[in-house]
Every structure is written in C-alpha cells, then in structure tokens.
Design a protein around this motif. Sequence first.
Motif, PDB file in Angstrom:
ATOM      1  N   ILE A  79      42.943  33.638  49.339  1.00 39.63           N
ATOM      2  CA  ILE A  79      42.346  33.257  50.620  1.00 39.63           C
ATOM      3  C   ILE A  79      42.814  34.158  51.756  1.00 39.63           C
ATOM      4  CG2 ILE A  79      42.179  31.427  52.351  1.00 39.63           C
ATOM      5  CD1 ILE A  79      42.370  29.393  50.072  1.00 39.63           C
ATOM      6  N   PHE A  80      44.115  34.439  51.802  1.00 37.87           N
ATOM      7  CA  PHE A  80      44.670  35.156  52.952  1.00 37.87           C
ATOM      8  C   PHE A  80      44.934  36.644  52.689  1.00 37.87           C
ATOM      9  CE2 PHE A  80      45.929  30.696  53.610  1.00 37.87           C
ATOM     10  CZ  PHE A  80      45.433  30.496  54.891  1.00 37.87           C
ATOM     11  N   TYR A  81      45.072  37.029  51.411  1.00 38.59           N
ATOM     12  CA  TYR A  81      45.377  38.429  51.104  1.00 38.59           C
ATOM     13  C   TYR A  81      44.297  39.114  50.271  1.00 38.59           C
ATOM     14  CZ  TYR A  81      50.086  37.527  52.867  1.00 38.59           C
ATOM     15  OH  TYR A  81      51.157  37.209  53.668  1.00 38.59           O
ATOM     16  N   ASP A  82      43.225  38.398  49.983  1.00 39.43           N
ATOM     17  CA  ASP A  82      42.093  38.977  49.252  1.00 39.43           C
ATOM     18  C   ASP A  82      42.540  39.642  47.947  1.00 39.43           C
ATOM     19  OD1 ASP A  82      39.408  39.563  48.840  1.00 39.43           O
ATOM     20  OD2 ASP A  82      39.545  41.526  49.829  1.00 39.43           O
ATOM     21  N   LEU A  83      43.389  38.952  47.192  1.00 36.36           N
ATOM     22  CA  LEU A  83      43.893  39.467  45.923  1.00 36.36           C
ATOM     23  C   LEU A  83      43.620  38.459  44.814  1.00 36.36           C
ATOM     24  CD1 LEU A  83      45.454  41.523  44.216  1.00 36.36           C
ATOM     25  CD2 LEU A  83      47.574  40.329  44.868  1.00 36.36           C
ATOM     26  N   ASP A  84      42.706  38.796  43.917  1.00 39.96           N
ATOM     27  CA  ASP A  84      42.375  37.960  42.767  1.00 39.96           C
ATOM     28  C   ASP A  84      42.805  38.712  41.517  1.00 39.96           C
ATOM     29  OD1 ASP A  84      41.345  36.402  40.774  1.00 39.96           O
ATOM     30  OD2 ASP A  84      39.317  36.282  41.593  1.00 39.96           O
ATOM     31  N   ILE A  85      43.789  38.184  40.787  1.00 33.99           N
ATOM     32  CA  ILE A  85      44.313  38.894  39.616  1.00 33.99           C
ATOM     33  C   ILE A  85      43.539  38.567  38.345  1.00 33.99           C
ATOM     34  CG2 ILE A  85      46.618  39.079  40.600  1.00 33.99           C
ATOM     35  CD1 ILE A  85      47.505  36.743  38.873  1.00 33.99           C
ATOM     36  N   GLY A  86      42.478  37.771  38.443  1.00 35.57           N
ATOM     37  CA  GLY A  86      41.636  37.487  37.292  1.00 35.57           C
ATOM     38  C   GLY A  86      42.096  36.277  36.496  1.00 35.57           C
ATOM     39  N   HIS A  87      41.204  35.816  35.610  1.00 34.21           N
ATOM     40  CA  HIS A  87      41.480  34.588  34.846  1.00 34.21           C
ATOM     41  C   HIS A  87      42.660  34.753  33.885  1.00 34.21           C
ATOM     42  CE1 HIS A  87      37.968  32.888  36.608  1.00 34.21           C
ATOM     43  NE2 HIS A  87      37.118  33.655  35.943  1.00 34.21           N
ATOM     44  N   PHE A  88      42.661  35.838  33.115  1.00 32.14           N
ATOM     45  CA  PHE A  88      43.704  36.008  32.101  1.00 32.14           C
ATOM     46  C   PHE A  88      45.087  36.042  32.725  1.00 32.14           C
ATOM     47  CE2 PHE A  88      46.589  38.788  29.728  1.00 32.14           C
ATOM     48  CZ  PHE A  88      46.635  38.123  28.512  1.00 32.14           C
ATOM     49  N   TRP A  89      45.270  36.929  33.709  1.00 33.92           N
ATOM     50  CA  TRP A  89      46.577  37.051  34.331  1.00 33.92           C
ATOM     51  C   TRP A  89      46.923  35.823  35.168  1.00 33.92           C
ATOM     52  CZ3 TRP A  89      49.598  40.148  32.070  1.00 33.92           C
ATOM     53  CH2 TRP A  89      49.167  41.373  31.573  1.00 33.92           C
ATOM     54  N   GLY A  90      45.910  35.190  35.737  1.00 30.62           N
ATOM     55  CA  GLY A  90      46.166  33.970  36.498  1.00 30.62           C
ATOM     56  C   GLY A  90      46.731  32.876  35.628  1.00 30.62           C
ATOM     57  N   ILE A  91      46.116  32.658  34.466  1.00 25.86           N
ATOM     58  CA  ILE A  91      46.597  31.639  33.532  1.00 25.86           C
ATOM     59  C   ILE A  91      47.967  32.021  32.986  1.00 25.86           C
ATOM     60  CG2 ILE A  91      46.172  30.570  31.287  1.00 25.86           C
ATOM     61  CD1 ILE A  91      43.179  30.721  31.914  1.00 25.86           C
ATOM     62  N   ALA A  92      48.144  33.310  32.663  1.00 27.28           N
ATOM     63  CA  ALA A  92      49.431  33.774  32.138  1.00 27.28           C
ATOM     64  C   ALA A  92      50.543  33.564  33.160  1.00 27.28           C
ATOM     65  CB  ALA A  92      49.335  35.247  31.749  1.00 27.28           C
ATOM     66  N   PHE A  93      50.250  33.834  34.429  1.00 21.40           N
ATOM     67  CA  PHE A  93      51.248  33.642  35.496  1.00 21.40           C
ATOM     68  C   PHE A  93      51.624  32.170  35.626  1.00 21.40           C
ATOM     69  CE2 PHE A  93      52.067  32.721  40.035  1.00 21.40           C
ATOM     70  CZ  PHE A  93      53.247  33.441  40.183  1.00 21.40           C
ATOM     71  N   GLY A 137      52.462  27.236  40.904  1.00 14.53           N
ATOM     72  CA  GLY A 137      51.872  28.566  40.984  1.00 14.53           C
ATOM     73  C   GLY A 137      50.468  28.581  41.554  1.00 14.53           C
ATOM     74  N   ILE A 138      49.787  27.431  41.550  1.00 13.56           N
ATOM     75  CA  ILE A 138      48.450  27.345  42.161  1.00 13.56           C
ATOM     76  C   ILE A 138      48.534  27.694  43.644  1.00 13.56           C
ATOM     77  CG2 ILE A 138      46.611  25.755  42.820  1.00 13.56           C
ATOM     78  CD1 ILE A 138      46.377  26.454  39.944  1.00 13.56           C
ATOM     79  N   ASP A 139      49.592  27.259  44.318  1.00  7.94           N
ATOM     80  CA  ASP A 139      49.790  27.619  45.725  1.00  7.94           C
ATOM     81  C   ASP A 139      49.804  29.136  45.882  1.00  7.94           C
ATOM     82  OD1 ASP A 139      50.539  24.942  45.313  1.00  7.94           O
ATOM     83  OD2 ASP A 139      51.908  24.947  46.993  1.00  7.94           O
ATOM     84  N   ASN A 140      50.511  29.788  44.963  1.00  6.72           N
ATOM     85  CA  ASN A 140      50.641  31.238  45.021  1.00  6.72           C
ATOM     86  C   ASN A 140      49.287  31.923  44.860  1.00  6.72           C
ATOM     87  OD1 ASN A 140      53.212  33.235  44.769  1.00  6.72           O
ATOM     88  ND2 ASN A 140      51.456  34.094  43.703  1.00  6.72           N
ATOM     89  N   LEU A 141      48.530  31.502  43.850  1.00  5.63           N
ATOM     90  CA  LEU A 141      47.212  32.101  43.616  1.00  5.63           C
ATOM     91  C   LEU A 141      46.281  31.845  44.793  1.00  5.63           C
ATOM     92  CD1 LEU A 141      46.581  31.235  39.841  1.00  5.63           C
ATOM     93  CD2 LEU A 141      47.531  33.334  40.821  1.00  5.63           C
ATOM     94  N   GLY A 142      46.329  30.633  45.345  1.00  5.20           N
ATOM     95  CA  GLY A 142      45.446  30.285  46.450  1.00  5.20           C
ATOM     96  C   GLY A 142      45.698  31.117  47.689  1.00  5.20           C
TER      97      GLY A 142
END
Length: 747
Positions: free
Chosen positions: A147-161, A138-143
């Motif tokens: 980087i390319f879509y300017d979408l940061d879902i935040g720490h909480f949702w990032g860890i949950a995902f 999932g790190i690939d997905n967040l990255g």
Amino acid sequence: MTSDDKHLAEKAAEVEGGESSLVMDADFEEMISKVVPTTDDTSLPSFTMRVWVIGTFFCFILGAINTLFLFRSVAFSVSSYVAILLAYPMGVFMAKTIPSVKFNFFGIEVDTNPGPFSVKEHVLINIFATTGASSIYGIDNLGVQEIFYDLDIGHFWGIAFLFCSATLGFGIAGLCRSFIVRPKAMIWPSILPSVAMFMAFHQGDLHSAVEDEVKAEAGGKGLEWSQLKMFGVGTLAMAVYTFFPSFVAPMLRYIPLLCWVSPADSIMQKLGSPTWGPGIASLSLDWTIIGSGPMSVPFWVAVNQLVSSIIFLWIVTPLAWTGNWFDQPKTTLPLNTTGLFKKDGKSFKGAMIIDNSTKRVVDSLYEKVKPIHMTSLFAFAYMGHFASLTSSVTNTIVWHGKDIARQWRAGGKADKNDIHCQLIDKYPEVPNTWYYGFFIVTGILTTIVGQFSGLNTPWWATFFAVALSGLGTIPIAIVLATSGIALYMNVVSQFLIGLILPGQPIVMMAFKCLGVTVSLQCLTLLGDLKLGHYMKVPPRHVFLSQLWSQVQSVFFCYITYRWWMANPTHREWVTLFGSKAAVGNQWTSQTLNTYYSASLIWGAVGPKRFFFESSYAPVIYMGVALGISLPIVLRLCYLFVGGPIPWQLIYAPILLQPQGPSGNQAYHLTGFVVSAFFQFYVYRYRSSWWKKYNYVLATAFDVGSALTSLFITLVIEDQGITFPAWFLNCVSEDQTHCGYGDWCHIE
C-alpha cells in the motif's frame, strides 16, 4: 477417580523446600491450583479425526475473520473462545452420528469415532482455533509494503515469507519448556479463562479442588448454578447488552469525567478526551473496549497498570505536551495518534523522501523536511517499550536468575512433586530433536526468502533477528507467565536494524517481522503447552496441533488478505487514516498505519536521525536507564528495607509499559475498576464464587460481545443499515452536544 489419581491429588498441596523467587503471589497461585483439574483419565481420546476436521474449520473461519478485522479503523478481533463454545456441540454431534471406522493412515491407526467427545479433543481444537484467531503478523508487513511502498513480492514469496516468519520460533520454545511451562509458579493467567470454559463443558470428565470446597459450603448459597449455566447466561446477557454501545447508543463508549467537570477549559477538554487525547479519568461502558483481561490477571497487575497510566499518560504526557518538551511545531493532528508531522506541522508521508525504484531514502529530500515529529503520547509509548523490555531482562536476572538456573540444571524435573507435572509425565515428552530439526529447516528457508524474494535482507540480518528474539523471549515469557502481560520485541528490533542499516524501510520491516514473530510464536506455543499441561493433554499432540494449524493458517490468512486487497478502494481507505475524509469509515486500519509510521521512524529516517539528532533522544536514554535501574532498586528494597510493602509485586516491566495511541483511551481506568471488583473484592470476600465462576463469566462476556460485534460488522453494517440519530447516537454535525464524538469539545 483411580487410586493412583487420588494418591497424586493428595500431593497437590505439597510444597517443595525453599520458596521460589518465581512465586509472585503465593495466595493467588494457591487459588489457581484449586481451579484447574487435578486428575486425569489417560484413556480419553485426544488427537482424533474430529480434532482435524473441527479444528481446521475454526482455524480457517477465525483466521479469515481476524485478517479482515486487521483493516478495521479500531482494532478488534474474534477470540478463540467462540470456537470453544461452538466446537462442543459439533464434537458431540459427530460422536453421536459418525460410525466407527478404523483404518491405517501411513502407519497410524485412525478411528473415525473413538467414543464420546473428550476434553482433550476440545483443547486441541482450541489450539487450532487460537492459531487462526492470532492471524499472521507478517500480513502487516506485506500490506504496508504494497500500500505505502508499492512493493509486491508475489504469491510464492509472500506465502514463503509468512510461513518462515510464523514457524521459526518453534525451536526456541523447546529450550524454554523446563522453566516456563513446568514450574507451578508459572501460572499463565492469560489461559485461565480457557481452562474455566473446559471445566464448564466437561465437568463429568474433570475434577478440581474447588468442587470439593463448593460442596462443603453450608448450603452452597449463591453457587447453585452450574458453570455451564453461568456461561450461557453471561454470554446471552453480554450479547444483548453489546448492541447498545456498539450500535444503538455508541456514546456509551465514552464517559469523559474530566471533560464534564471542566466544560469551559479547552486544555482539560483535550486531555480528558479518550479519542483526541490521553483520556484522563475516562471510563467506558463498552465491553469490546475492556475485554476479559482485567478479570484474568491478578489484582496486583491491574494496580501496576493503573499506576503506569497515571504517571505516563495522565501526568508526564500532558506536561510534555503543554510544556513542548520536544520542541514540536503546532499541528492539527490529535495527541492520540501514531501519525507523524513535519517542521511546518503538516502530515509527513514516506513518499516525500523515498525513491520509489530503490525503496531507499534520498538524503537531499530528507534534508528539506527534517526534523520529523511525533506526538508526546507516541513518544512516551516508545520510551515505555525500551523501558519495559530492558527491565524484563534486568528483572529476570536479579529476581529469578537462581531459580531459572536451578530449573535448567534439573532438566525440568525440579517440580516433580507438583501434581500437574506428575500427571503430564505419564505421557512421552516432545523430543528436543523435533524442535531443533524444524528450527534448522525453517532457518535455512528464511535466509533464502530474505535473499531472493525482493526483501533484500542480508543473511546475517536473518541470523541476527533470530538470535535477538531468542535472547529476548525468556524474560518476556516469564513476565507473561507470571503476570499475564505480553511484551514484544518490535521496538528493540527496529532500533537495532535501523542503526545498522538506516534509510532502508523494507529491510527494517522484514527484520522487525522476524524479530517479533519468532518471539510471538514461541510464546504462543509455550502457552499452548501450559494449557495442555493443565488439562493433561499429551505434549506431542499439542506440538503437532500447533505446527499443523500454523501451516494451515498461513494459507488461510494469505488468501483472505489477497481477496481484500484485490479491491483498489480498500487500499485507498487505509491511506485515508487520520484525515477528515476518513470520518465514519470503519476500514482505515490503525494497525497498518502504525506499522507504516514505525517503518518511517526506524527504517526510513532511522533512529540516529530521528532520535539522536533531535529533541527525542531522551526517549531512548531514559527508557533504557529506567529499565536497567528500577528492578535493581526494587530488589534492594526487598532485601534491605522490607516492611509491609510487597516489593516483589511492584513489577517494573509493567510499571514501565505505558500504552500508546489507540482508538479509545478509556480502558485504563475502566479496566482497573473491573479488576478491583472481581480480582480484589470478589476474590477476597466471595472466594468460592470467584473460584467457580470468575473465569467462566469473563469468557462468557468476551464470547457474547464478540458474537454481537461480528453480527453488527458482517450483517448490519455490511448492508448499510444505521441506527437513527438520537442523544446517544451522534451521526450528524448538528448534534453539537457530542463534541469530538466522545462528549469532549475540541477546538
């Protein structure tokens, strides 16, 4: 050895009535049965405090390192073999120095020092380390999102995902245990190097049939070294050697035979280049390119892989490229790339057609740049994904369907006469309720994350991804367990969601991530269970180690990822991949750029517009057609033609799996040469040496090369130290003999 163990060991050679279709290579299976231990000491400590301490340490170290290596231009990772090597002295040290203190921890009796460091503790530490070394997909997905879509879902949702995607596959593993782990025919070649390492470190605790054979040989000539000594010498030798192709003489990575024999032919220069093109007839002297895979899988697998490379990479791809089968415009991009280009041949980026606020495609913008193109090599790689996955399903049905049904009906007890099943059955099995209960909880959490995290994934898409992975995991697991070759769900998951929800790359990436990680985590757990099966580690201890280490790995990998991404320069490096500005930069991440290209093909443009409304439609049609038909044809040949041809070893899922664009295409032929020597010549004519040393040496080479590569990356390169230019180290444009950097001269 107890009398019961001796009685069970005598049954190791018993064969159940009827030959199972799951047996691909009876001789290889019999050889493996003599390599793994056939005895067990139930009194050995297993799930101890040492496992938690040392295991957590390596889960953090390897998880952090390999998350960083995700951003390297050429994919590289440090394997858990390093942890197996270093955990042994750490475990022995703790056993000798820490006093024994017993206490109660929530009803569990804990002893800080239950005795000598055991092989079962070592195996469980390896499971912690393997989880960390695997990083989190999932790190690939967040990255890519950031980087390319300017979408940061935040720490909480990032860890949950990350947590949900990485643990959802546990329930499916529970369904597959009876016919993926227990059968003797499921040899799991990929874990045999680990078994060999444990045998080397714990010879006093373990016994295998090969030891008896070695002792029986006249004089034991050539077999005097212990496995541990062979491991140490092999590790040291490879560590020293790796300095040459990795630092002192990088040109040793490339031996492009076609470029050398056709110096004046520009087409042959491109096709022979292992970095620009498919690397026809190219070799490499760099073990980090080769790896221990060729020494781990059976030789028939290596033959299938080489034939696949010859057909798709060396014949079909050049014909398609020179004949322009896909009506592609001229482009400056190399053939060996995942980059996309427009109708004018210039590079294509998602920002050209995607609305930054909605993250969806603007149709009017797409109409201006269509059609979008990919290289012929990339196209046939996608065809191979469709063909191999489809053929794995067909192959499972026509070759193994009856035996899988038998195993299922028997509840996993069909192999009760197998020595390993008899020994492991002394321990309580993991209740199905553990698997299913955890699956339900993580399924609910995953649905919540998809709905409220900013990923905007419909609830039905979450269920669809899980169901798709569940259906695909069984045939993929059989391929992995019998051949050692891993297949993945990425392309088929992208294809299906791209058809249903075109123009939504964010949703597509989330769906793909679930589809891949659910299956991948299931395979990882099954592999760990098989390792525990071989090494006689209680299944419940394996399950708990895998679960807890996965939870830890989510936090370790996410923290490392955030630390790296905090530097804006690191983000910029990734966007430079494939451009002249990136030459010499080792941190442009081919992995993230491949993920990004896939999001554009399957998510932004969508399979309908990219494939079915263009000249690339045959990529899908031919892939599916080949995948469905070839296993059936081979099965019919086996039943009605027969003869000396081993039809069961002509393995469609491998034959139809050509490798895609990568940093160095020289590993195809090199890997076959290595396999031909160790898995054919040594296996056949020096069988006792092979049984005692092959997997130990394979692991030693991996450990030695990994340690040196890690030292070069984190110590030498980090300090800006470079080796002076000379004939085998091209660091200047004045060194014209180096050509494209791999001896080939590309115009």
